[in-house]
Design an enzyme around this catalytic site. Structure first.
Site, PDB file in Angstrom:
ATOM      1  N   LYS A 276      10.630  -5.954  -7.914  1.00 52.63           N
ATOM      2  CA  LYS A 276      11.593  -5.642  -8.972  1.00 52.63           C
ATOM      3  C   LYS A 276      11.925  -6.896  -9.773  1.00 52.63           C
ATOM      4  CE  LYS A 276      14.586  -2.506  -7.613  1.00 52.63           C
ATOM      5  NZ  LYS A 276      15.693  -2.140  -6.721  1.00 52.63           N
TER       6      LYS A 276
ATOM      7  N   ARG B  11      21.013  -5.775  -6.533  1.00 51.69           N
ATOM      8  CA  ARG B  11      19.910  -4.845  -6.250  1.00 51.69           C
ATOM      9  C   ARG B  11      18.896  -5.436  -5.291  1.00 51.69           C
ATOM     10  NH1 ARG B  11      17.484  -3.591 -12.080  1.00 51.69           N
ATOM     11  NH2 ARG B  11      16.689  -1.722 -11.019  1.00 51.69           N
TER      12      ARG B  11
ATOM     13  N   GLY C 226      13.926   4.222  -1.680  1.00 46.35           N
ATOM     14  CA  GLY C 226      15.080   4.763  -0.985  1.00 46.35           C
ATOM     15  C   GLY C 226      15.415   4.089   0.329  1.00 46.35           C
TER      16      GLY C 226
ATOM     17  N   MET D 121      16.178   0.774   0.825  1.00 46.38           N
ATOM     18  CA  MET D 121      17.087  -0.358   0.807  1.00 46.38           C
ATOM     19  C   MET D 121      18.229  -0.091  -0.158  1.00 46.38           C
ATOM     20  SD  MET D 121      14.851  -3.235   2.107  1.00 46.38           S
ATOM     21  CE  MET D 121      15.067  -4.214   0.698  1.00 46.38           C
TER      22      MET D 121
ATOM     23  N   ARG E 134       7.238  -0.994 -12.867  1.00 44.81           N
ATOM     24  CA  ARG E 134       6.208  -1.417 -11.904  1.00 44.81           C
ATOM     25  C   ARG E 134       4.979  -0.544 -12.136  1.00 44.81           C
ATOM     26  NH1 ARG E 134       9.540   1.226  -7.184  1.00 44.81           N
ATOM     27  NH2 ARG E 134       9.273   3.341  -7.917  1.00 44.81           N
TER      28      ARG E 134
ATOM     29  N   HIS F 196       1.699  10.236  18.490  1.00 48.67           N
ATOM     30  CA  HIS F 196       0.522  10.696  19.216  1.00 48.67           C
ATOM     31  C   HIS F 196      -0.253  11.726  18.401  1.00 48.67           C
ATOM     32  CE1 HIS F 196      -1.522  13.445  22.074  1.00 48.67           C
ATOM     33  NE2 HIS F 196      -1.864  12.305  22.652  1.00 48.67           N
TER      34      HIS F 196
ATOM     35  N   ARG G 219     -29.447  11.285  16.467  1.00 44.45           N
ATOM     36  CA  ARG G 219     -29.291  11.395  17.916  1.00 44.45           C
ATOM     37  C   ARG G 219     -30.256  12.447  18.421  1.00 44.45           C
ATOM     38  NH1 ARG G 219     -24.038  11.209  15.810  1.00 44.45           N
ATOM     39  NH2 ARG G 219     -22.759   9.517  16.652  1.00 44.45           N
TER      40      ARG G 219
ATOM     41  N   ARG H 277     -32.852   7.575  17.504  1.00 48.13           N
ATOM     42  CA  ARG H 277     -32.451   6.935  18.747  1.00 48.13           C
ATOM     43  C   ARG H 277     -33.024   7.710  19.923  1.00 48.13           C
ATOM     44  NH1 ARG H 277     -26.206   6.548  20.244  1.00 48.13           N
ATOM     45  NH2 ARG H 277     -26.484   8.782  20.612  1.00 48.13           N
TER      46      ARG H 277
ATOM     47  N   GLU I 220     -25.080  -2.821  21.209  1.00 45.17           N
ATOM     48  CA  GLU I 220     -23.836  -2.141  21.571  1.00 45.17           C
ATOM     49  C   GLU I 220     -23.298  -2.594  22.917  1.00 45.17           C
ATOM     50  OE1 GLU I 220     -24.521   2.079  21.883  1.00 45.17           O
ATOM     51  OE2 GLU I 220     -26.561   1.779  22.599  1.00 45.17           O
TER      52      GLU I 220
ATOM     53  N   SER J 140     -29.277  -2.289  15.064  1.00 43.77           N
ATOM     54  CA  SER J 140     -28.252  -1.413  14.525  1.00 43.77           C
ATOM     55  C   SER J 140     -27.056  -1.493  15.460  1.00 43.77           C
ATOM     56  CB  SER J 140     -28.775   0.020  14.426  1.00 43.77           C
ATOM     57  OG  SER J 140     -27.748   0.855  13.956  1.00 43.77           O
TER      58      SER J 140
ATOM     59  N   GLY K   4     -24.053  -0.433  17.387  1.00 44.65           N
ATOM     60  CA  GLY K   4     -23.363   0.773  17.837  1.00 44.65           C
ATOM     61  C   GLY K   4     -21.930   0.363  18.098  1.00 44.65           C
TER      62      GLY K   4
ATOM     63  N   ASN L  22     -19.121   1.835  18.306  1.00 46.25           N
ATOM     64  CA  ASN L  22     -18.239   2.571  19.202  1.00 46.25           C
ATOM     65  C   ASN L  22     -18.373   2.018  20.626  1.00 46.25           C
ATOM     66  OD1 ASN L  22     -16.319   4.572  19.655  1.00 46.25           O
ATOM     67  ND2 ASN L  22     -17.886   6.015  20.373  1.00 46.25           N
ATOM     68  N   ASP L  23     -19.604   1.971  21.125  1.00 50.96           N
ATOM     69  CA  ASP L  23     -19.806   1.406  22.459  1.00 50.96           C
ATOM     70  C   ASP L  23     -19.450  -0.080  22.495  1.00 50.96           C
ATOM     71  OD1 ASP L  23     -20.583   3.076  24.650  1.00 50.96           O
ATOM     72  OD2 ASP L  23     -22.332   3.660  23.474  1.00 50.96           O
TER      73      ASP L  23
ATOM     74  N   CYS M  37     -24.402   1.840  12.913  1.00 51.31           N
ATOM     75  CA  CYS M  37     -24.466   3.296  12.947  1.00 51.31           C
ATOM     76  C   CYS M  37     -23.268   3.920  13.641  1.00 51.31           C
ATOM     77  CB  CYS M  37     -25.765   3.764  13.591  1.00 51.31           C
ATOM     78  SG  CYS M  37     -25.948   3.216  15.295  1.00 51.31           S
TER      79      CYS M  37
ATOM     80  N   TYR N 274     -27.262  -2.414   5.836  1.00 52.24           N
ATOM     81  CA  TYR N 274     -26.796  -1.057   5.538  1.00 52.24           C
ATOM     82  C   TYR N 274     -25.705  -0.628   6.518  1.00 52.24           C
ATOM     83  CZ  TYR N 274     -29.618   0.625   9.490  1.00 52.24           C
ATOM     84  OH  TYR N 274     -30.129   0.835  10.736  1.00 52.24           O
TER      85      TYR N 274
HETATM   86  P1  ADP Z   1      16.141   1.508  -6.300  1.00 50.38           P
HETATM   87  O1  ADP Z   1      15.205   0.448  -5.894  1.00 50.38           O
HETATM   88  O2  ADP Z   1      16.605   2.376  -5.187  1.00 50.38           O
HETATM   89  O3  ADP Z   1      15.651   2.258  -7.505  1.00 50.38           O
HETATM   90  P2  ADP Z   1      17.770  -0.037  -8.102  1.00 50.38           P
HETATM   91  O4  ADP Z   1      18.130  -1.431  -7.756  1.00 50.38           O
HETATM   92  O5  ADP Z   1      16.665   0.122  -9.057  1.00 50.38           O
HETATM   93  O6  ADP Z   1      17.491   0.761  -6.758  1.00 50.38           O
HETATM   94  O7  ADP Z   1      19.092   0.589  -8.680  1.00 50.38           O
HETATM   95  C1  ADP Z   1      19.556   1.895  -8.478  1.00 50.38           C
HETATM   96  C2  ADP Z   1      19.909   2.534  -9.809  1.00 50.38           C
HETATM   97  O8  ADP Z   1      20.879   1.789 -10.514  1.00 50.38           O
HETATM   98  C3  ADP Z   1      18.721   2.647 -10.711  1.00 50.38           C
HETATM   99  O9  ADP Z   1      18.777   3.869 -11.380  1.00 50.38           O
HETATM  100  C4  ADP Z   1      18.909   1.527 -11.673  1.00 50.38           C
HETATM  101  O10 ADP Z   1      18.324   1.791 -12.917  1.00 50.38           O
HETATM  102  C5  ADP Z   1      20.420   1.452 -11.797  1.00 50.38           C
HETATM  103  N1  ADP Z   1      20.850   0.098 -12.126  1.00 50.38           N
HETATM  104  C6  ADP Z   1      20.557  -1.018 -11.449  1.00 50.38           C
HETATM  105  N2  ADP Z   1      21.077  -2.103 -12.049  1.00 50.38           N
HETATM  106  C7  ADP Z   1      21.717  -1.669 -13.146  1.00 50.38           C
HETATM  107  C8  ADP Z   1      22.444  -2.322 -14.183  1.00 50.38           C
HETATM  108  N3  ADP Z   1      22.599  -3.639 -14.218  1.00 50.38           N
HETATM  109  N4  ADP Z   1      22.968  -1.552 -15.149  1.00 50.38           N
HETATM  110  C9  ADP Z   1      22.812  -0.210 -15.112  1.00 50.38           C
HETATM  111  N5  ADP Z   1      22.143   0.472 -14.178  1.00 50.38           N
HETATM  112  C10 ADP Z   1      21.589  -0.251 -13.190  1.00 50.38           C
HETATM  113 MG    MG Z   2      14.963   1.429  -9.060  1.00 47.26          MG
HETATM  114 MG    MG Z   3     -23.782   4.040  22.080  1.00 49.11          MG
END
Ligand code: ADP
Ligand code: MG
Ligand code: MG
Length: 897
Positions: free
Chosen positions: A24, A93, A102, A104, A338, A454, A575, A630, A762, A781, A783, A785-786, A849, A869
């Site tokens: 970010k 942020r 979501g 952090m 991003r 699992h 095989r 083989r 192998e 070649s 092998g 797995n073995d 292989c 190969y």
């Molecule tokens: P996340 O990584 O969960 O998207 P963000 O740090 O991007 O968290 O921020 C959460 C929300 O708050 C986002 O919608 C972002 O655009 C908004 N936001 C963050 N900083 C500002 C700011 N300085 N002014 C207005 N909105 C902000």
């Molecule tokens: Mg964001």
């Molecule tokens: Mg074998």
């Protein structure tokens, strides 16, 4: 003493500094330097976070650095943080190197307190409502993030306020309502945090910063990192950003957008916008958003500017971008961008579009798609055009589309499968006892556990569809049912699970073959869809680029033919053991039970023509291409009935006074041949040395089949491969015998087929004495797995279901060494064997292989290690082709996690 710099102004950073500034922060800096409207701010580095997490306190110099940057920010904005009359507010942020959606924390409106809230209202032209709305959001976010106040406490309070006023939306609360809500929030805060909500703006900022640092180690973040294989020690950066306000009224708002459709890759922007709202409101779904197009009607100027910026960003990043923006009273602000995540199909389509648009070249396009994505596109998919009812969504653990009747136990799964029924095994989680059921089922659905559970690990290993951790589902095994969203499903009810998306549907959803497979099969034209066009173009490039050849593992004409259509350049492993099953088992029994040489020879003579036909069929399908055959590998007792079955039969016969006859002989043979560790017993080359005539018969069948196909005008190219060699003397003995047979067939038929004779590597000893073995081998070649089993000293069948999950949890390996080659250990054996083998015989042909030959990471390793190969199952051939092309480019590169 030089001190580390822990704080960077946005103007000081750029997009390449993700390690230090987080994704970010690095991208905010990049946008700032592009001249885009980003609110000013600065980034506290991941290094500061690491110090804080290691030492429990922030580095000494940080305090002052932040103070200096804050002072600059205050000057730029002409306001002071939390000033009573005209407050500067900031957001605090999180932002790690890889986006962890979501996972952090972020706190908005930092700097508001009982006094500055009035100043904010005045500055907004007497907009009290806006100021109190911002303040209540601060207390809520700060409470949750910094002081662990349960979010529901705040949510109940706002629901009560709405209920008291008989309104549905937060925007219907006025300034007085919100002022009262702030009082309620402060009380909630104090009840849980055991202190008053902090009024000092700088204290708010510092506490929020530490809370963001701490959120790196929150349970859900740790779990997410483990699933996505994000290293645990990266830490997060913290971005301090001047607030801009989307909640100032109808002329303000906030939104998210993609520069192309991340689902299909189609051109054209996609997004959502919400008027009079702040930050997370858009994704949280508290009110209905409008589509981005409507912004054009609401605020054309901002819309046009946004379109301009999005085009600029795409050009600059040369890729699909996703963004967050806010409009404050008609002024557009960019808050995040991003390179956006996308589906596998979109990845191909977009890469292809970007070539056409002149933004990237073919190499870059090929680099941006992965074999994993291609593999996803090859699974049959659900046709959801009939809008089936989705009942849950879990973790997409192992791809595929599976339909079947619900069963709740392994036993029920096995019984149903025996009766020809298709079933989905539904469990809370699976354990090794469920294995037979997992094998019998079309797919596996669990309500608990992640990508390394699992169920997930085993299903992926088996290539079985699996959705795990579908926690909306409540599984009641003893009651023989599961419930979800008010619906109950009993044993026998049909469901459909999509292991590529994690979706679970009620009833039978129709399955359609993947269009990419149809294209590879030759039944769909190159221009039949944007996806097929993109796949074709990139695969063509990969084929031009790659140095590794790609062969297939196939032991019949059908598989060989398909693999060839998929681009296989020969067979790397045919095989022969499957050729001893069915009706032919009886001949193998005769071979094993033979007391005299002539009895044994009679059995071999009977097998010879059958084997010859098998090979001829394959040579025809692979005419002109090498076919590595083989010689028989598994212990012969695997072809006899199980000991228990025979013992019972014989006992019953004897008890009823009948002569058990043949069964008694078989039983005696099985007892005699019993091995404690069959994997390490009489198998492979050892069979050839111990059972006279066995290998010679196979070599003869190969030579005669080749002569026959040559006679038909075909071009057979057999390569004879001896398994499980550990010493050159073993191979030499077999080689002399095989040469004799080849020469004899050549002089008799007049056709010299020039078969190469080589060996598998192998057994670890073979890798370590490869220089000697190459004296007798024309090709190697691996092998793998073995080699992996013997290198680690554990057998795949025994360990994958038992302790692998634990090993993965402990990080002993990040991924199963049977899935992806263990570079440090097994990889070292391979490198030694390549170097020493080639030192003896420079033109030694070397391939692999094991199924690792179709694993993307492993293909890169085999390229690096200088193999000629890789060979893998037909469906993985295209994946290997693509990855072999990508391996030629540098293996670092764009990572849109
Ligand atoms: P996340 O990584 O969960 O998207 P963000 O740090 O991007 O968290 O921020 C959460 C929300 O708050 C986002 O919608 C972002 O655009 C908004 N936001 C963050 N900083 C500002 C700011 N300085 N002014 C207005 N909105 C902000
Ligand atoms: Mg964001
Ligand atoms: Mg074998």
């Amino acid at each position: 003493m030089s001190t580390t710099k822990y704080v960077y102004d946005f103007a000081e950073g750029n997009r390449d500094l993700k390690d230090l500034l987080g994704g970010k922060g690095a991208n905010l800096a990049e946008m700032t330097n592009l001249g885009l409207p980003v609110p000013p701010g600065f980034t506290i580095t991941t290094e500061a976070c690491k110090v804080y997490l290691d030492e429990g306190r922030v580095p000494e110099s940080l305090e002052q650095e932040i103070a200096a940057h804050l002072a600059d920010l205050e000057e730029a904005m002409g306001r002071k943080l939390g000033d009573a009359n005209d407050p500067l507010l900031v957001s605090v942020r999180s932002g790690a190197k890889f986006s962890m959606p979501g996972m952090m924390e972020t706190v908005l409106n930092v700097g508001l307190n009982d006094e500055s809230v009035a100043g904010l209202a005045r500055r907004a032209g007497g907009n009290d409502r806006f100021a109190w709305d911002s303040y209540r959001r601060l207390i809520q976010m700060f409470g949750k993030t910094v002081c662990d106040v349960p979010g529901e406490a705040f949510e109940h309070a706002i629901d009560d306020a709405k209920a008291a006023k008989k309104v549905r939306n937060d925007v219907d609360l006025d300034a007085d309502d919100l002022r009262r809500l702030v009082d309620a929030y402060k009380k909630i805060f104090k009840d849980h945090a055991k202190r008053d909500f902090p009024q000092d703006p700088r204290e708010q900022m510092d506490l929020a910063t530490k809370a963001v640092f701490d959120s790196w180690n929150a349970d859900r973040a740790v779990l997410y990192r483990r699933q996505e294989r994000i290293p645990a020690d990266l830490g997060t950066a913290v971005n301090i950003v001047a607030m801009v306000f989307g909640n100032l009224g109808e002329d303000s708002g906030t939104g998210v957008a993609f520069t192309r459709d991340p689902a299909t890759g189609n051109q054209g922007v996609y997004g959502d916008y919400l008027q009079n709202a702040q930050g997370e409101d858009v994704v949280a779904g508290i009110r209905n958003t409008v589509s981005l197009d409507e912004l054009e009607l609401i605020d054309k100027k901002s819309f046009d500017e946004l379109m301009d910026i999005m085009a600029k960003l795409e050009h600059h990043y040369k890729d699909l971008c996703d963004i967050e923006f806010t409009v404050e009273r008609g002024k557009l602000w960019m808050l995040q961008t991003r390179v956006g995540k996308r589906t596998a199909a979109a990845a191909f389509v977009i890469a292809n579009q970007l070539i056409d648009e002149g933004l990237i070249d073919l190499d870059e396009a090929m680099y941006r798609v992965t074999g994993g994505q291609l593999a996803q596109l090859m699974f049959p998919a659900f046709d959801t055009s009939g809008s089936p009812k989705r009942i849950a969504k879990g973790i997409a653990a192992s791809p595929g589309a599976a339909v079947g009747k619900v069963v709740f136990s392994a036993a029920a799964a096995v019984a149903a499968a025996d009766a020809g029924e298709k079933v989905i095994l539904v469990r809370r989680e699976t354990n090794p006892d469920d294995l037979p059921g997992m094998i019998a089922a079309q797919g596996i659905l669990t309500s608990r556990g992640g990508k390394t559970s699992h169920a997930a690990v085993v299903a992926r290993g088996m290539g079985k569809t699996c959705v795990c951790g579908a926690d909306e589902i409540s599984v009641n095994i003893s009651g023989g049912k599961f419930t979800v969203g008010g619906l109950t499903f009993a044993e026998g009810d049909v469901i459909s699970i999509d292991g590529s998306t994690g979706e679970v549907y009620e009833g039978e959803v129709p399955v359609q073959p993947s269009e990419v497979v149809q294209y590879f099969e030759g039944s769909l034209a190159v221009d039949s869809s944007p996806l097929v066009t993109a796949v074709h173009r990139i695969m063509t490039h990969a084929d031009e680029k790659r140095r590794l050849k790609v062969r297939t593992n196939a032991d019949n004409g059908d598989d060989s033919g398909r693999a060839r259509r998929f681009g296989a350049e020969g067979i790397g492993l045919c095989r022969t053991e499957h050729m001893f099953l069915g009706d032919r088992r009886e001949l193998v029994e005769r071979l094993i039970l033979a007391h005299e040489d002539d009895e044994r020879q009679a059995a071999l003579d009977a097998l010879l023509p059958l084997q010859r036909d098998d090979f001829a069929e394959i040579f025809r399908a692979m005419s002109g291409l090498p076919v590595t055959i083989r010689l028989i590998d598994p212990p012969l007792h695997e072809f006899l009935p199980p000991l228990e079955d025979l013992a019972v039969k014989v006992a019953i016969a004897e008890a009823s006074g009948r002569d058990p006859g043949h069964d008694a002989d078989l039983l005696a043979a099985v007892r005699r041949m019993h091995e404690q560790n069959p994997m390490l017993g009489l198998r492979g080359v050892r069979l050839g040395l111990v059972i006279p005539g066995l290998f010679a018969m196979q070599v003869r069948a190969i030579a005669e089949a080749a002569a026959q196909v040559r006679g038909e005008g075909g071009d057979p190219r057999p390569e004879i491969m001896v398994p499980l060699v550990g010493a050159v003397q073993e191979l030499e003995t077999v080689r002399v015998e095989a040469r004799g047979v080849l020469d004899e067939v050549a002089s008799r038929t007049g056709v010299d087929i020039n078969a190469l004779i080589g060996t598998m590597i192998e057994v670890p000893r073979a890798a370590l004495t490869a220089g000697q073995i190459a004296e007798a081998a024309e090709f190697f070649s691996f092998g793998t797995n073995d080699l992996t089993q013997m290198g680690w000293g554990f057998s795949r069948d025994d360990v994958e279901g038992s302790f692998f999950t634990r090993y993965l949890d402990l990080g002993i390996f990040g991924v199963s060494p049977f899935e992806s080659i263990d570079r440090d250990g097994i990889g070292r054996l391979i490198r030694i064997a390549v170097a020493e083998g080639r030192a003896t015989r420079p033109d030694l042909k070397i391939g692999v292989c094991g199924e690792h030959g179709g694993d993307p990471d492993s293909v890169h390793f085999f390229h690096e290690a200088g193999l000629d190969y890789v060979s893998c199952s037909p469906f993985r051939v295209p994946v290997a082709r693509l990855e072999a092309g990508r391996a030629v480019l540098d293996t670092a590169g764009s990572d849109s996690r």
